[in-house]
Scaffold this motif. Structure first.
Motif, mmCIF file in Angstrom:
data_model
loop_
_atom_site.group_PDB
_atom_site.id
_atom_site.type_symbol
_atom_site.label_atom_id
_atom_site.label_comp_id
_atom_site.label_asym_id
_atom_site.label_seq_id
_atom_site.Cartn_x
_atom_site.Cartn_y
_atom_site.Cartn_z
ATOM 1 N N ALA A 1 1.998 -33.524 -7.399
ATOM 2 C CA ALA A 1 1.749 -32.033 -7.802
ATOM 3 C C ALA A 1 0.801 -31.726 -8.716
ATOM 4 O O ALA A 1 -0.146 -30.789 -8.930
ATOM 5 C CB ALA A 1 3.236 -31.493 -8.618
ATOM 6 N N ILE A 2 0.767 -32.578 -9.897
ATOM 7 C CA ILE A 2 -0.579 -32.648 -10.888
ATOM 8 C C ILE A 2 -1.971 -32.562 -10.108
ATOM 9 O O ILE A 2 -2.558 -31.891 -10.425
ATOM 10 C CB ILE A 2 -0.557 -33.462 -11.870
ATOM 11 C CG1 ILE A 2 0.741 -33.230 -12.888
ATOM 12 C CG2 ILE A 2 -1.681 -33.793 -12.834
ATOM 13 C CD1 ILE A 2 1.071 -34.436 -13.801
ATOM 14 N N ALA A 3 -1.810 -33.690 -9.310
ATOM 15 C CA ALA A 3 -3.357 -33.932 -8.501
ATOM 16 C C ALA A 3 -3.692 -32.462 -7.732
ATOM 17 O O ALA A 3 -4.737 -32.066 -7.511
ATOM 18 C CB ALA A 3 -3.222 -35.120 -7.618
ATOM 19 N N ASN A 4 -2.493 -32.068 -7.022
ATOM 20 C CA ASN A 4 -2.612 -30.763 -6.122
ATOM 21 C C ASN A 4 -3.133 -29.733 -7.256
ATOM 22 O O ASN A 4 -4.155 -28.886 -6.880
ATOM 23 C CB ASN A 4 -1.513 -30.321 -5.479
ATOM 24 C CG ASN A 4 -1.702 -29.285 -4.508
ATOM 25 O OD1 ASN A 4 -2.889 -29.142 -3.838
ATOM 26 N ND2 ASN A 4 -0.605 -28.409 -4.577
ATOM 27 N N ALA A 5 -2.733 -29.590 -8.160
ATOM 28 C CA ALA A 5 -2.912 -28.309 -9.169
ATOM 29 C C ALA A 5 -4.326 -28.597 -9.708
ATOM 30 O O ALA A 5 -4.994 -27.736 -9.770
ATOM 31 C CB ALA A 5 -1.838 -28.426 -10.289
ATOM 32 N N ASP A 6 -4.686 -30.066 -9.959
ATOM 33 C CA ASP A 6 -6.127 -30.100 -10.418
ATOM 34 C C ASP A 6 -7.014 -29.769 -9.348
ATOM 35 O O ASP A 6 -8.188 -29.019 -9.564
ATOM 36 C CB ASP A 6 -6.430 -31.450 -10.828
ATOM 37 C CG ASP A 6 -5.749 -31.791 -12.159
ATOM 38 O OD1 ASP A 6 -5.479 -30.853 -12.754
ATOM 39 O OD2 ASP A 6 -5.550 -33.111 -12.383
ATOM 40 N N LYS A 7 -6.685 -30.035 -8.032
ATOM 41 C CA LYS A 7 -7.533 -29.511 -6.889
ATOM 42 C C LYS A 7 -7.688 -28.089 -6.710
ATOM 43 O O LYS A 7 -8.744 -27.630 -6.541
ATOM 44 C CB LYS A 7 -7.036 -30.132 -5.610
ATOM 45 C CG LYS A 7 -7.745 -29.954 -4.360
ATOM 46 C CD LYS A 7 -7.059 -30.398 -2.972
ATOM 47 C CE LYS A 7 -7.746 -29.877 -1.882
ATOM 48 N NZ LYS A 7 -7.020 -30.316 -0.579
ATOM 49 N N VAL A 8 -6.665 -27.483 -6.898
ATOM 50 C CA VAL A 8 -6.461 -25.922 -6.710
ATOM 51 C C VAL A 8 -7.670 -25.220 -8.075
ATOM 52 O O VAL A 8 -8.489 -24.494 -7.556
ATOM 53 C CB VAL A 8 -5.276 -25.432 -6.912
ATOM 54 C CG1 VAL A 8 -5.321 -23.655 -6.998
ATOM 55 C CG2 VAL A 8 -4.346 -25.704 -5.492
ATOM 56 N N ASN A 9 -7.117 -25.974 -9.195
ATOM 57 C CA ASN A 9 -8.158 -25.340 -10.304
ATOM 58 C C ASN A 9 -9.353 -25.512 -10.170
ATOM 59 O O ASN A 9 -10.286 -24.753 -10.401
ATOM 60 C CB ASN A 9 -7.560 -25.979 -11.508
ATOM 61 C CG ASN A 9 -6.287 -25.816 -12.176
ATOM 62 O OD1 ASN A 9 -5.946 -24.565 -11.543
ATOM 63 N ND2 ASN A 9 -5.688 -26.458 -12.760
ATOM 64 N N LEU A 10 -9.991 -26.845 -9.687
ATOM 65 C CA LEU A 10 -11.369 -26.887 -9.167
ATOM 66 C C LEU A 10 -11.662 -26.058 -8.211
ATOM 67 O O LEU A 10 -12.952 -25.478 -8.294
ATOM 68 C CB LEU A 10 -11.647 -28.194 -8.817
ATOM 69 C CG LEU A 10 -11.521 -29.443 -9.873
ATOM 70 C CD1 LEU A 10 -11.508 -30.703 -9.366
ATOM 71 C CD2 LEU A 10 -12.392 -29.294 -10.755
ATOM 72 N N GLU A 11 -11.203 -25.788 -7.312
ATOM 73 C CA GLU A 11 -11.533 -24.819 -6.224
ATOM 74 C C GLU A 11 -11.601 -23.340 -6.635
ATOM 75 O O GLU A 11 -12.673 -22.605 -6.412
ATOM 76 C CB GLU A 11 -10.478 -24.673 -5.049
ATOM 77 C CG GLU A 11 -10.393 -26.012 -4.050
ATOM 78 C CD GLU A 11 -9.378 -25.899 -3.084
ATOM 79 O OE1 GLU A 11 -8.701 -24.997 -3.013
ATOM 80 O OE2 GLU A 11 -8.992 -26.882 -2.328
ATOM 81 N N VAL A 12 -10.836 -22.886 -7.498
ATOM 82 C CA VAL A 12 -10.789 -21.567 -8.108
ATOM 83 C C VAL A 12 -11.873 -21.382 -9.051
ATOM 84 O O VAL A 12 -12.723 -20.539 -8.779
ATOM 85 C CB VAL A 12 -9.488 -21.347 -8.961
ATOM 86 C CG1 VAL A 12 -9.619 -20.254 -9.762
ATOM 87 C CG2 VAL A 12 -8.406 -21.076 -7.973
ATOM 88 N N GLU A 13 -12.268 -22.638 -9.795
ATOM 89 C CA GLU A 13 -13.332 -22.662 -10.642
ATOM 90 C C GLU A 13 -14.645 -22.430 -9.904
ATOM 91 O O GLU A 13 -15.653 -21.862 -10.186
ATOM 92 C CB GLU A 13 -13.261 -23.847 -11.603
ATOM 93 C CG GLU A 13 -14.402 -23.900 -12.615
ATOM 94 C CD GLU A 13 -14.435 -25.144 -13.593
ATOM 95 O OE1 GLU A 13 -15.504 -25.761 -13.941
ATOM 96 O OE2 GLU A 13 -13.102 -25.711 -13.784
#
Length: 67
Positions: A8-20
C-alpha cells in the motif's frame, strides 16, 4: 499483514509521483501560456484555469473520497 502495508505504501508513493509529474506538466504549460499572454487579465485566467485543473486532479486521486 506487513506485506500488504508495504504494498500500500509503495502504491501510494507511485500515485504521488504520477500526480506530481502531471502537476509539474500543468505548471509548465501555464508558464508557457503566460509568457505568450497579451494582457494581465489573460494571465489571471490562465492561472485560475491551471489552479482549477490541479485541484481537480488532486481531488480525483484522493482514495478516501472515491474508494
Amino acid at each position: 499483514m506487513t506485506e500488504e502495508v508495504k504494498a500500500a505504501i509503495a502504491n501510494a508513493d507511485k500515485v504521488n509521483l504520477e500526480v506530481e509529474s502531471e502537476v509539474s506538466d500543468i505548471v509548465a504549460a501555464a508558464k508557457q501560456a503566460c509568457y505568450q499572454a497579451k494582457s494581465i487579465g489573460e494571465m489571471r485566467r490562465i492561472k485560475r484555469l491551471a489552479n482549477e485543473k490541479i485541484r481537480f486532479l488532486v481531488q480525483m486521486c484522493r482514495k478516501e473520497d472515491y474508494a
